[in-house]
Structures are given as C-alpha cells and as structure tokens.
Design a protein around this motif. Structure first.
Motif, PDB file in Angstrom:
ATOM      1  N   ALA A  77       0.839  -1.203   0.000  1.00 57.95           N
ATOM      2  CA  ALA A  77       0.000   0.000   0.000  1.00 57.95           C
ATOM      3  C   ALA A  77       0.875   1.254   0.000  1.00 57.95           C
ATOM      4  O   ALA A  77       0.510   2.272  -0.603  1.00 57.95           O
ATOM      5  N   ALA A 135       1.914   2.124  -3.473  1.00 61.57           N
ATOM      6  CA  ALA A 135       0.772   2.677  -4.213  1.00 61.57           C
ATOM      7  C   ALA A 135       0.518   4.122  -3.809  1.00 61.57           C
ATOM      8  O   ALA A 135       0.251   4.981  -4.658  1.00 61.57           O
ATOM      9  N   GLN A 144       0.575   7.371  -6.208  1.00 65.46           N
ATOM     10  CA  GLN A 144      -0.581   8.265  -6.348  1.00 65.46           C
ATOM     11  C   GLN A 144      -0.234   9.692  -5.959  1.00 65.46           C
ATOM     12  O   GLN A 144      -0.764  10.651  -6.525  1.00 65.46           O
ATOM     13  N   ARG A 149       1.397  11.271  -8.793  1.00 67.53           N
ATOM     14  CA  ARG A 149       0.381  11.603  -9.797  1.00 67.53           C
ATOM     15  C   ARG A 149      -0.334  12.904  -9.442  1.00 67.53           C
ATOM     16  O   ARG A 149      -0.612  13.745 -10.308  1.00 67.53           O
ATOM     17  N   PHE A 181       2.750   4.194 -14.534  1.00 64.92           N
ATOM     18  CA  PHE A 181       2.867   3.203 -13.461  1.00 64.92           C
ATOM     19  C   PHE A 181       3.133   1.827 -14.038  1.00 64.92           C
ATOM     20  O   PHE A 181       2.696   1.507 -15.148  1.00 64.92           O
ATOM     21  N   SER A 182       3.828   1.005 -13.280  1.00 63.53           N
ATOM     22  CA  SER A 182       3.886  -0.421 -13.607  1.00 63.53           C
ATOM     23  C   SER A 182       3.943  -1.179 -12.294  1.00 63.53           C
ATOM     24  O   SER A 182       4.286  -0.612 -11.259  1.00 63.53           O
ATOM     25  N   VAL A 188       3.487  -1.023  -6.640  1.00 62.58           N
ATOM     26  CA  VAL A 188       3.415  -0.131  -7.795  1.00 62.58           C
ATOM     27  C   VAL A 188       4.726   0.641  -7.909  1.00 62.58           C
ATOM     28  O   VAL A 188       5.275   1.100  -6.922  1.00 62.58           O
ATOM     29  N   SER A 202      -9.395  10.837  -9.352  1.00 61.79           N
ATOM     30  CA  SER A 202      -9.033   9.421  -9.370  1.00 61.79           C
ATOM     31  C   SER A 202      -7.842   9.148  -8.449  1.00 61.79           C
ATOM     32  O   SER A 202      -7.845   8.177  -7.683  1.00 61.79           O
ATOM     33  N   SER A 248      -7.877   6.807  -5.059  1.00 60.52           N
ATOM     34  CA  SER A 248      -6.990   5.651  -4.936  1.00 60.52           C
ATOM     35  C   SER A 248      -6.127   5.766  -3.687  1.00 60.52           C
ATOM     36  O   SER A 248      -5.895   4.789  -2.981  1.00 60.52           O
ATOM     37  N   ASN A 261      -8.185   4.909  -0.695  1.00 54.91           N
ATOM     38  CA  ASN A 261      -8.391   3.455  -0.623  1.00 54.91           C
ATOM     39  C   ASN A 261      -7.224   2.788   0.075  1.00 54.91           C
ATOM     40  O   ASN A 261      -7.410   1.917   0.925  1.00 54.91           O
ATOM     41  N   ASN A 262      -6.011   3.194  -0.295  1.00 57.84           N
ATOM     42  CA  ASN A 262      -4.837   2.562   0.285  1.00 57.84           C
ATOM     43  C   ASN A 262      -4.667   2.911   1.753  1.00 57.84           C
ATOM     44  O   ASN A 262      -4.205   2.079   2.539  1.00 57.84           O
TER      45      ASN A 262
END
Lengths: 137, 131
Positions: free
Chosen positions: A10, A13, A17, A20, A49-50, A65, A110, A114, A117-118
């Motif tokens: 998390a 991620a 984010q 971003r 992202f990958s 991520v 978005s 996200s 959420n994490n």
C-alpha cells in the motif's frame, strides 16, 4: 507474518498516487500558459505506473506499484493569433500549452480516491494486526 | 482434542492474512495499466492446507519432511479475476469488487481471531480449574 507486507504494498501505491497528484497540480498550474516558441511551451506531463514483484515475494503473486517515469504529452499545441502579446512570433502568433483541464481534474479525483483506498487498507490491516497481538489476553 | 481446533483456526487465520495481502495488492494496482487482479478460492485453499498438500519448500535433502523440490506455492492457488467491465488499458481491477472482498476477508479474519480467543480462554479456564 505476511500481513506486514501489506504496508509495503500500500505504501508503494500511495507514493505513486502522490506523484500523480503532484504532476496533476503542475499541469493545472500551467494550463493556458503561452509562448512564442513551440519548443518552450509547457507540455502536459503524465506519470507511468507499472507493477513489480519484490524478489522475496516473487512466489506469492503480490506486487507493488512502481513509477516508471513521467512522459510529456505529444498532443498538438493550439495556436492563437495575438500580435500584441510580448512573446508573439513574427506572424503575431503564440502557442498555448496542451494541458486539458478536464482530464486533469478527473486525474486528480481518481488519484485522491486511490490514495484514500490505500489508507483504508493500511488502517484495516493495522487493526487486524493489533487484534492479533492481543490474542489470548 | 481441543488443541486440534486451535490449529484449524490458526490455518484459517494464515490464509486470511495471505488473502488480505493479495487483495491489497489488487487495490494498490488499481491504476496500473495491464495489471491483472487475482484472488484465491478460500475454501479450496483451506482444504489443501488441511490435507497437508501444502508442504514446506525443501532446498536440501536433509530437510525434515520436505525433500527437494518446490512446494506448491500459494501463487499457484491464485486465480485471475474475470472482470465484469473491460477497460482500455487492460487492467482488470474493479475497485468496488476488491473493496467488498477485502471487507469480507477482514471480517472473517476477525471471526477466526474471536474463535481462537474463545478457545484459548476456555483452555485457560480449564487449566486454572474454573478459577
């Protein structure tokens, strides 16, 4: 204890984010900026992202991520005829940056959802771990 | 024997923790292009563990009860989720589905914990002679 890895996953991620969000705010701040030279105009930036599997986790199918980089949008710049602009070229034109404000707002919503959420994932997992620690008390 | 019940819930707890990890990985990758969401069939996985078909990985012949060879890992028990709505970037994570699964899993983890706690309490009670 495998629950601890959730914090790592998390965390990656949330890091992605937040980058971003940063990129989006940079784009929005520079929306509508102009220049007489098409090479100097601000171009919209987008993070890529990958997912990656940490070496220890390679068997478990759990991946975090990773930020592969930030690319510049190749969308066409729009041309505005404004001869009185100090930056205007010899034809009286200025180039306007290719930031799409609507797209960026969607990106921002978005990214923030996200991220939240994490945070929830981490909170729930923390609760579970704390309860496990007090087992049999 | 009561202790047997303890070990059953312990195994369930371990699997719940693992599933928690898998689901959090899905949610973490909700915006990663091309990421395929995974999940485990919990009851089948628990059955595997209870049958003893999950064993330790042996890297040396001297290892107890293992022998050489990779154990069937949990990764093999993970299955890919079939998305209800396709996306342009090939990502199959549906955040609402994952969140629902995550909540259910966390609840079941708590349930297993409560069962274990109860068992431990009763054993203690018996050991102390009802004191």
């Amino acid at each position: 204890m495998s629950l601890f890895k959730v914090f790592d996953t998390a965390g990656t991620a949330m890091n992605a984010q937040s980058v971003r969000m940063n990129v989006t705010s940079s784009n929005l701040a520079n929306a509508g900026s102009v220049s007489g030279d098409p090479d100097k105009v601000y171009r919209s930036k987008q993070p890529v992202f990958s997912s990656f599997q940490e070496s220890l986790n390679s068997q478990s199918g759990i991946s975090g991520v990773r930020l592969d980089g930030i690319i510049e949008s190749s969308a066409a710049l729009s041309l505005r005829h404004q001869p009185d602009h100090p930056e205007a070229d010899e034809n009286g034109n200025v180039y306007v940056s290719n930031v799409n404000a609507v797209e960026e707002m969607v990106n921002m919503i978005s990214a923030s959802r996200s991220y939240k959420n994490n945070v929830e994932i981490i909170n729930t997992t923390k609760d579970l771990l704390l309860q496990t620690l007090s087992l049999g008390r | 024997m009561e202790l047997n019940v303890l070990s059953q819930h312990e195994q369930a707890l371990k699997l719940r923790a693992l599933r928690n990890e898998v689901l959090s990985s899905n949610i973490a990758n909700a915006d990663t292009p091309g990421y395929k969401a995974r999940d485990m069939d919990f009851s089948t996985a628990l059955k595997h563990v209870q049958d003893g078909s999950l064993r330790l990985m042996g890297t040396n012949d001297m290892h107890l009860g293992a022998g050489r060879g990779a154990a069937p890992t949990t990764a093999e028990q993970l299955k890919y989720r079939v998305p209800t709505q396709p996306t342009l970037d090939g990502n199959t994570v549906e955040t609402d589905v994952e969140q629902a699964a995550f909540a259910e899993n966390a609840l079941m983890y708590r349930a297993s914990l409560a069962f274990l706690d109860g068992q431990i309490r009763s054993i203690r009670y018996a050991l102390k002679g009802g004191d």
